[in-house]
Design an enzyme around this catalytic site. Structure first.
Site, short mmCIF file in Angstrom:
data_model
loop_
_atom_site.label_atom_id
_atom_site.label_comp_id
_atom_site.label_asym_id
_atom_site.label_seq_id
_atom_site.Cartn_x
_atom_site.Cartn_y
_atom_site.Cartn_z
N LYS A 22 39.89 -10.61 37.83
CA LYS A 22 41.26 -10.18 37.48
C LYS A 22 42.25 -10.54 38.59
O LYS A 22 43.32 -11.08 38.31
CB LYS A 22 41.25 -8.66 37.26
CG LYS A 22 42.62 -8.02 37.22
CD LYS A 22 42.54 -6.53 37.07
CE LYS A 22 42.41 -5.75 38.34
NZ LYS A 22 43.63 -5.66 39.18
N ASN A 23 41.88 -10.26 39.83
CA ASN A 23 42.84 -10.46 40.93
C ASN A 23 43.03 -11.94 41.30
O ASN A 23 43.93 -12.26 42.08
CB ASN A 23 42.42 -9.66 42.17
CG ASN A 23 42.70 -8.18 42.01
OD1 ASN A 23 43.28 -7.76 41.01
ND2 ASN A 23 42.26 -7.39 42.97
N CYS A 116 52.30 4.08 43.65
CA CYS A 116 51.19 4.08 42.72
C CYS A 116 50.19 5.10 43.22
O CYS A 116 50.34 5.65 44.31
CB CYS A 116 50.56 2.71 42.59
SG CYS A 116 49.47 2.33 43.93
N ARG A 121 52.56 1.71 48.77
CA ARG A 121 52.48 0.27 48.50
C ARG A 121 53.84 -0.41 48.41
O ARG A 121 54.26 -0.88 47.34
CB ARG A 121 51.66 0.00 47.24
CG ARG A 121 50.23 0.44 47.41
CD ARG A 121 49.42 0.18 46.18
NE ARG A 121 48.84 -1.14 46.13
CZ ARG A 121 48.01 -1.53 45.18
NH1 ARG A 121 47.67 -0.72 44.22
NH2 ARG A 121 47.51 -2.75 45.20
N ASP A 307 38.61 -2.16 47.65
CA ASP A 307 38.34 -2.03 46.22
C ASP A 307 36.88 -1.65 45.92
O ASP A 307 36.53 -1.43 44.76
CB ASP A 307 38.70 -3.33 45.48
CG ASP A 307 40.21 -3.51 45.34
OD1 ASP A 307 40.96 -2.57 45.66
OD2 ASP A 307 40.63 -4.60 44.91
N ARG A 398 41.94 -1.45 32.58
CA ARG A 398 42.83 -2.37 33.30
C ARG A 398 42.03 -3.50 33.95
O ARG A 398 42.56 -4.59 34.15
CB ARG A 398 43.58 -1.63 34.40
CG ARG A 398 44.72 -0.76 33.92
CD ARG A 398 45.48 -0.19 35.09
NE ARG A 398 45.61 -1.19 36.12
CZ ARG A 398 45.51 -0.97 37.43
NH1 ARG A 398 45.32 0.24 37.88
NH2 ARG A 398 45.63 -1.95 38.30
C1 UD1 Z 1 45.73 -6.49 46.47
C2 UD1 Z 1 44.78 -6.29 45.32
C3 UD1 Z 1 44.18 -4.87 45.38
C4 UD1 Z 1 43.54 -4.63 46.74
C5 UD1 Z 1 44.52 -4.96 47.86
C6 UD1 Z 1 43.86 -4.90 49.25
C7 UD1 Z 1 45.69 -7.70 43.59
C8 UD1 Z 1 46.42 -7.81 42.29
N1 UD1 Z 1 45.52 -6.48 44.08
O1 UD1 Z 1 46.79 -5.54 46.34
O2 UD1 Z 1 43.20 -4.77 44.34
O3 UD1 Z 1 43.16 -3.27 46.84
O4 UD1 Z 1 45.05 -6.29 47.71
O5 UD1 Z 1 42.78 -5.77 49.31
O6 UD1 Z 1 45.26 -8.70 44.15
N2 UD1 Z 1 51.97 -3.58 52.47
C9 UD1 Z 1 53.19 -3.29 53.04
N3 UD1 Z 1 54.29 -4.01 52.64
C10 UD1 Z 1 54.22 -5.02 51.72
C11 UD1 Z 1 52.96 -5.32 51.15
C12 UD1 Z 1 51.85 -4.58 51.55
O7 UD1 Z 1 53.30 -2.39 53.87
O8 UD1 Z 1 55.24 -5.63 51.42
C13 UD1 Z 1 50.77 -2.82 52.88
C14 UD1 Z 1 50.17 -2.01 51.73
O9 UD1 Z 1 50.81 -0.77 51.54
C15 UD1 Z 1 48.72 -1.86 52.20
C16 UD1 Z 1 48.46 -3.19 52.92
O10 UD1 Z 1 49.75 -3.73 53.23
O11 UD1 Z 1 48.62 -0.82 53.13
C17 UD1 Z 1 47.69 -4.21 52.09
O12 UD1 Z 1 48.27 -4.30 50.81
P1 UD1 Z 1 48.26 -5.66 49.96
O13 UD1 Z 1 47.25 -6.60 50.50
O14 UD1 Z 1 49.66 -6.14 49.81
O15 UD1 Z 1 47.76 -5.12 48.55
P2 UD1 Z 1 48.14 -5.73 47.16
O16 UD1 Z 1 48.42 -7.17 47.32
O17 UD1 Z 1 49.16 -4.86 46.49
#
Ligand code: UD1
Length: 425
Positions: A22-23, A116, A121, A307, A398
């Site tokens: 999915k990701n 969420c 996030r 995850d 999902r």
């Molecule tokens: C993706 C995955 C999710 C997984 C996560 C971490 C997808 C669709 N989802 O989520 O399943 O759990 O990676 O491996 O691929 N952060 C910030 N600012 C930002 C972006 C992120 O502070 O602009 C922080 C987040 O709150 C979190 C950390 O960075 O603490 C990592 O998040 P991120 O890698 O961005 O997660 P996702 O990409 O949303």
């Protein structure tokens, strides 16, 4: 609404074919915005999140056909660049359209995804990187309104934190930018690697793929021709079924996987007493159900994935001793702990650290709170004495394709029932 009813304490035996990730499929689907041809994507999982992103693109004017695991998308006809709240609120990963829409059209509006269940996030890192590339960003009425009338420009981006979808968004934006973009502290997850490889094979030169420093040579808004794609196997789905076998006991072959993506998971399970036989694209999982405790710290790839944290907490609940789990990525990702406690688990939480003393699990009514928390409850239920009913399973839908039929095929007693039906005793 449906719920899952599971009768525990059964051995598992047989084979499961793992679906596409999915990701990985989500950013690939968003990437089709950069294509000038109809893109064919094989091994796409039929799960709710994928259907949501397809719907989002269709709302923008794209056409899509999704049969079995083959998805075909044509985005040349996109005539709107507004990703509305009603879709984005159901799936945070919708933010993946921001980079490609802005790069191609010079303007877009994407609803803020909001918080969420597993934490705040934010998307600040996505936005500040796009600003570095020359975008003007305004937040108005719950929307990110982004414009770059003359197109995005190559820039040096240093991510303060490693972000998976942030890296993917900026890689896609940089692909159509004018000039060279360098991303420092980029994510190295296999899903990011696949996105970069596809772009690199189809006309966007990218250096450093699989490392934390990516160099992307933009095409200056020239759309690309993308050849047929096969989505990589879902390492989290595979890891989840490994945990199912580990806790229930049995012998199960997981097919269509890439063992290299699973090292963090298989090595922790080996430490806990699970045995493996490795092939080039399959792994046989062998367990007698007796598990040793584990110590886990979640981190970015190639470390232990957040995850898989919930699923390992379920294992720790029956391990012979005390386990600890340190969740470093998300601030509120222990909601499964209170549900596991309803099944008799002994879990103590102290901020981002959980201490779990192994014991016995009993069937109970429990509530799924997010995607991976739901799978932890299934894993616990497979071992519990008696019947467990897991409610709010739309979270599972999902991200897990054909979950009940895959588990039934290896001998689990699992049924999807409607809340209207009287509970079996
Ligand atoms: C993706 C995955 C999710 C997984 C996560 C971490 C997808 C669709 N989802 O989520 O399943 O759990 O990676 O491996 O691929 N952060 C910030 N600012 C930002 C972006 C992120 O502070 O602009 C922080 C987040 O709150 C979190 C950390 O960075 O603490 C990592 O998040 P991120 O890698 O961005 O997660 P996702 O990409 O949303």
């Amino acid at each position: 609404m449906d719920y899952l009813q599971i009768k525990g304490a059964k051995n598992l035996e047989g084979k499961i074919a793992i679906s596409g990730a999915k990701n990985a499929a989500l950013p690939i689907i968003a990437m089709t915005i950069l294509a000038k041809n109809r893109v064919k994507i094989q091994n796409t999982p039929q799960v709710a999140d994928i259907k949501t992103l397809i719907k989002l693109l269709q709302n923008l004017g794209a056409t899509a056909e999704f049969k079995d695991s083959t998805l075909q998308i044509e985005t040349l006809n996109i005539n709107s660049t507004k990703a509305t709240y009603d879709i984005v609120r159901t799936m945070r990963a919708s933010i993946l359209v921001l980079g490609p829409l802005l790069a191609r059209f010079g303007h877009c509006e994407v609803s803020l995804p909001g918080g969420c269940a597993i934490g705040a996030r934010p998307i600040d890192l996505h936005l500040s990187a796009l600003e570095k590339m020359g975008a003007k960003i305004e937040i108005k009425d719950g929307y990110v309104i982004a414009s770059a009338n003359d197109g995005l420009k190559g820039a040096n981006i240093v991510f303060d934190k490693i972000t998976v979808t942030g890296t993917e968004n900026i890689v896609m934006a940089a692909s159509l930018a004018n000039g060279i973009t360098k991303i420092f502290n980029a994510a190295k997850e296999p899903e990011v690697v696949q996105l970069c490889e596809i772009l690199n094979q189809n006309g966007v030169k990218i250096e450093g793929i699989g490392t934390s420093e990516l160099v992307i040579y933009g095409t200056n808004r020239s759309l690309i021709n993308i050849d047929e794609i096969t989505v990589i196997p879902d390492r989290i789905e595979a890891g989840t079924y490994m945990c199912a076998v580990a806790i229930a006991g049995g012998k199960v072959v997981l097919e269509n996987i890439n063992p290299d993506h699973l090292v963090a998971i298989t090595s922790k399970l080996s430490d806990m007493g699970v045995k493996f036989e490795f092939g080039s694209n399959f792994i046989k999982v062998i367990s007698d159900g007796n598990l040793k405790p584990c110590n886990i710290i979640t981190t970015e790839f190639p470390g232990f994935p957040t995850d898989m944290q919930a699923q390992f907490m379920a294992l720790a609940c029956v391990a012979d001793g005390v386990s600890s789990i340190d969740e470093r990525l998300f601030e509120n990702r222990f909601m499964h702990a209170s549900e596991l406690s309803r099944m008799g688990a002994d879990i103590k939480l102290n901020a981002h650290i959980a201490t779990i003393t192994g014991g016995k699990l009993n069937g109970a009514d429990v509530m799924a709170t997010d995607l991976r928390a739901s799978s932890a409850l299934i894993i616990a239920a497979l071992r519990a004495q008696g019947i467990t009913r897991i409610h709010r399973i739309y979270h599972l839908d999902r991200g897990y394709e054909n979950l009940e039929s895959k588990l039934t095929a290896i001998g689990a007693d699992i049924k999807r029932l409607s809340e209207r039906v009287n509970y079996e005793s």
